[in-house]
Design a protein around this motif. Sequence first.
Motif, PDB file in Angstrom:
ATOM      1  N   LEU A   1     -49.502-105.203  40.988  1.00 43.33           N
ATOM      2  CA  LEU A   1     -49.377-106.024  39.625  1.00 43.33           C
ATOM      3  C   LEU A   1     -48.903-105.055  38.424  1.00 43.33           C
ATOM      4  CD1 LEU A   1     -52.520-107.926  39.451  1.00 43.33           C
ATOM      5  CD2 LEU A   1     -50.615-108.973  40.055  1.00 43.33           C
ATOM      6  N   GLN A   2     -47.835-105.600  37.948  1.00 40.94           N
ATOM      7  CA  GLN A   2     -47.637-104.640  36.705  1.00 40.94           C
ATOM      8  C   GLN A   2     -47.748-105.647  35.232  1.00 40.94           C
ATOM      9  OE1 GLN A   2     -43.510-103.711  37.156  1.00 40.94           O
ATOM     10  NE2 GLN A   2     -44.209-101.573  37.783  1.00 40.94           N
ATOM     11  N   LEU A   3     -48.436-105.148  34.432  1.00 39.92           N
ATOM     12  CA  LEU A   3     -48.955-105.829  33.255  1.00 39.92           C
ATOM     13  C   LEU A   3     -48.356-104.979  31.948  1.00 39.92           C
ATOM     14  CD1 LEU A   3     -50.625-108.233  32.023  1.00 39.92           C
ATOM     15  CD2 LEU A   3     -52.652-106.599  31.920  1.00 39.92           C
ATOM     16  N   TRP A   4     -47.377-105.726  31.344  1.00 37.65           N
ATOM     17  CA  TRP A   4     -46.832-105.063  30.030  1.00 37.65           C
ATOM     18  C   TRP A   4     -47.709-105.685  28.936  1.00 37.65           C
ATOM     19  CZ3 TRP A   4     -42.328-102.287  30.338  1.00 37.65           C
ATOM     20  CH2 TRP A   4     -41.738-102.202  31.886  1.00 37.65           C
ATOM     21  N   GLU A   5     -48.118-104.856  28.083  1.00 32.66           N
ATOM     22  CA  GLU A   5     -48.753-105.271  27.006  1.00 32.66           C
ATOM     23  C   GLU A   5     -47.722-105.329  25.889  1.00 32.66           C
ATOM     24  OE1 GLU A   5     -53.231-104.108  25.257  1.00 32.66           O
ATOM     25  OE2 GLU A   5     -51.657-102.704  24.681  1.00 32.66           O
ATOM     26  N   THR A   6     -46.730-104.393  25.878  1.00 33.18           N
ATOM     27  CA  THR A   6     -45.518-104.342  25.002  1.00 33.18           C
ATOM     28  C   THR A   6     -44.226-104.136  25.767  1.00 33.18           C
ATOM     29  OG1 THR A   6     -45.284-101.929  24.301  1.00 33.18           O
ATOM     30  CG2 THR A   6     -47.009-103.139  23.162  1.00 33.18           C
ATOM     31  N   PRO A   7     -43.023-104.188  25.267  1.00 32.90           N
ATOM     32  CA  PRO A   7     -41.930-103.812  25.890  1.00 32.90           C
ATOM     33  C   PRO A   7     -41.889-102.421  26.348  1.00 32.90           C
ATOM     34  CG  PRO A   7     -41.409-105.287  24.029  1.00 32.90           C
ATOM     35  CD  PRO A   7     -42.813-104.877  23.889  1.00 32.90           C
ATOM     36  N   ARG A   8     -42.704-101.598  25.841  1.00 37.95           N
ATOM     37  CA  ARG A   8     -42.714-100.213  25.987  1.00 37.95           C
ATOM     38  C   ARG A   8     -43.801 -99.588  26.935  1.00 37.95           C
ATOM     39  NH1 ARG A   8     -40.193-101.466  21.755  1.00 37.95           N
ATOM     40  NH2 ARG A   8     -42.221-101.284  20.467  1.00 37.95           N
TER      41      ARG A   8
ATOM     42  N   PRO B   1     -64.206-116.300  30.602  1.00 34.18           N
ATOM     43  CA  PRO B   1     -65.494-116.213  31.229  1.00 34.18           C
ATOM     44  C   PRO B   1     -65.374-115.030  32.142  1.00 34.18           C
ATOM     45  CG  PRO B   1     -64.733-118.494  31.281  1.00 34.18           C
ATOM     46  CD  PRO B   1     -63.787-117.667  30.688  1.00 34.18           C
ATOM     47  N   TRP B   2     -64.262-114.806  33.156  1.00 30.69           N
ATOM     48  CA  TRP B   2     -64.257-113.873  33.944  1.00 30.69           C
ATOM     49  C   TRP B   2     -63.720-112.439  33.346  1.00 30.69           C
ATOM     50  CZ3 TRP B   2     -59.051-112.239  34.089  1.00 30.69           C
ATOM     51  CH2 TRP B   2     -58.303-113.379  33.925  1.00 30.69           C
ATOM     52  N   PHE B   3     -63.689-112.341  31.935  1.00 30.38           N
ATOM     53  CA  PHE B   3     -63.290-111.105  31.529  1.00 30.38           C
ATOM     54  C   PHE B   3     -64.289-110.767  30.358  1.00 30.38           C
ATOM     55  CE2 PHE B   3     -59.857-108.580  29.528  1.00 30.38           C
ATOM     56  CZ  PHE B   3     -60.112-107.309  30.321  1.00 30.38           C
ATOM     57  N   SER B   4     -65.575-111.247  30.356  1.00 29.06           N
ATOM     58  CA  SER B   4     -66.383-111.038  29.338  1.00 29.06           C
ATOM     59  C   SER B   4     -67.316-109.650  29.478  1.00 29.06           C
ATOM     60  CB  SER B   4     -67.623-112.116  29.304  1.00 29.06           C
ATOM     61  OG  SER B   4     -68.293-112.369  30.343  1.00 29.06           O
ATOM     62  N   GLY B   5     -67.583-109.062  28.383  1.00 25.33           N
ATOM     63  CA  GLY B   5     -68.312-107.978  28.281  1.00 25.33           C
ATOM     64  C   GLY B   5     -67.455-106.833  28.673  1.00 25.33           C
ATOM     65  N   VAL B   6     -66.201-106.955  28.636  1.00 24.70           N
ATOM     66  CA  VAL B   6     -65.264-105.971  29.094  1.00 24.70           C
ATOM     67  C   VAL B   6     -64.512-105.535  27.976  1.00 24.70           C
ATOM     68  CG1 VAL B   6     -63.409-105.099  30.579  1.00 24.70           C
ATOM     69  CG2 VAL B   6     -65.200-106.574  31.619  1.00 24.70           C
ATOM     70  N   ASN B   7     -64.314-104.164  27.658  1.00 26.84           N
ATOM     71  CA  ASN B   7     -63.443-103.710  26.693  1.00 26.84           C
ATOM     72  C   ASN B   7     -62.028-104.181  27.002  1.00 26.84           C
ATOM     73  OD1 ASN B   7     -62.222-102.527  24.231  1.00 26.84           O
ATOM     74  ND2 ASN B   7     -62.365-100.483  25.197  1.00 26.84           N
ATOM     75  N   PRO B   8     -61.059-104.840  26.351  1.00 23.51           N
ATOM     76  CA  PRO B   8     -60.077-105.762  26.880  1.00 23.51           C
ATOM     77  C   PRO B   8     -58.655-104.684  26.899  1.00 23.51           C
ATOM     78  CG  PRO B   8     -60.451-106.354  24.862  1.00 23.51           C
ATOM     79  CD  PRO B   8     -61.611-105.399  25.116  1.00 23.51           C
ATOM     80  N   THR B   9     -58.839-103.579  27.526  1.00 26.91           N
ATOM     81  CA  THR B   9     -57.753-102.738  27.562  1.00 26.91           C
ATOM     82  C   THR B   9     -56.749-103.279  28.897  1.00 26.91           C
ATOM     83  OG1 THR B   9     -58.587-101.456  29.362  1.00 26.91           O
ATOM     84  CG2 THR B   9     -59.018-100.692  27.095  1.00 26.91           C
ATOM     85  N   THR B  10     -55.434-103.006  28.680  1.00 32.62           N
ATOM     86  CA  THR B  10     -54.572-103.526  29.684  1.00 32.62           C
ATOM     87  C   THR B  10     -55.097-103.076  31.198  1.00 32.62           C
ATOM     88  OG1 THR B  10     -52.699-103.127  28.026  1.00 32.62           O
ATOM     89  CG2 THR B  10     -52.184-103.834  30.159  1.00 32.62           C
TER      90      THR B  10
ATOM     91  N   TYR C   1     -46.877-100.266  29.798  1.00 31.93           N
ATOM     92  CA  TYR C   1     -47.357-101.246  31.156  1.00 31.93           C
ATOM     93  C   TYR C   1     -48.350-100.660  31.923  1.00 31.93           C
ATOM     94  CZ  TYR C   1     -44.175 -99.454  34.682  1.00 31.93           C
ATOM     95  OH  TYR C   1     -43.717 -98.679  35.684  1.00 31.93           O
ATOM     96  N   VAL C   2     -49.171-101.052  32.619  1.00 34.28           N
ATOM     97  CA  VAL C   2     -50.039-100.615  33.484  1.00 34.28           C
ATOM     98  C   VAL C   2     -49.877-101.191  34.981  1.00 34.28           C
ATOM     99  CG1 VAL C   2     -51.869-100.101  32.020  1.00 34.28           C
ATOM    100  CG2 VAL C   2     -51.878-102.078  33.509  1.00 34.28           C
ATOM    101  N   GLU C   3     -49.903-100.334  35.920  1.00 33.03           N
ATOM    102  CA  GLU C   3     -49.609-100.855  37.349  1.00 33.03           C
ATOM    103  C   GLU C   3     -50.916-100.463  38.166  1.00 33.03           C
ATOM    104  OE1 GLU C   3     -45.667 -99.834  39.221  1.00 33.03           O
ATOM    105  OE2 GLU C   3     -46.852 -99.009  40.866  1.00 33.03           O
TER     106      GLU C   3
END
Length: 140
Positions: free
Chosen positions: A123-130, A90-99, A132-134
């Motif tokens: 925050l560091q969010l890793w989408e794959t082992p290679r 619900p808190w992420f609706s209507g958003v292109n779900p990029t990292t 991530y976004v910070e």
Amino acid sequence: MAIVRVTRRLHFAAAHRLGRADWDAARNAAVFGQCANPNWHGHNYELDVTVAGPVDPETGFVFDLKRLRELVEAEVIADVDHANLNLDVPWFSGVNPTTENLVVAIWRRIAAVLPAEVQLVRLQLWETPRNYVEYTGDQA
Ligand code: NI
């Protein structure tokens, strides 16, 4: 006074599809590649949550990492783990779900409930082992 940063890593698995509804399939595929596949795909995300604060002289802790884990699990992981990021959160609706978009939404969830004695600093969010976004919060 010593200010120390402590980090807890959490994991979740989620499905998504990147794209814009106002672009055709070819343009979405050109920009977002396999992440635009119409029938979804998943990632194993890792989320590193870093908080900073003074070291409590009694416990030697900045913040109880078990408490931090429980807080992030309740506010974030419970909603996104084994979920479809396009449809289920619900808190992420209507958003292109990029990292990138996801890390900002997660920041707001955690910052809203974190006790005053510590500060969310990264925050560091890793989408794959290679990849991530910070995010370190909005800059004034
Ligand atoms: Ni993807």
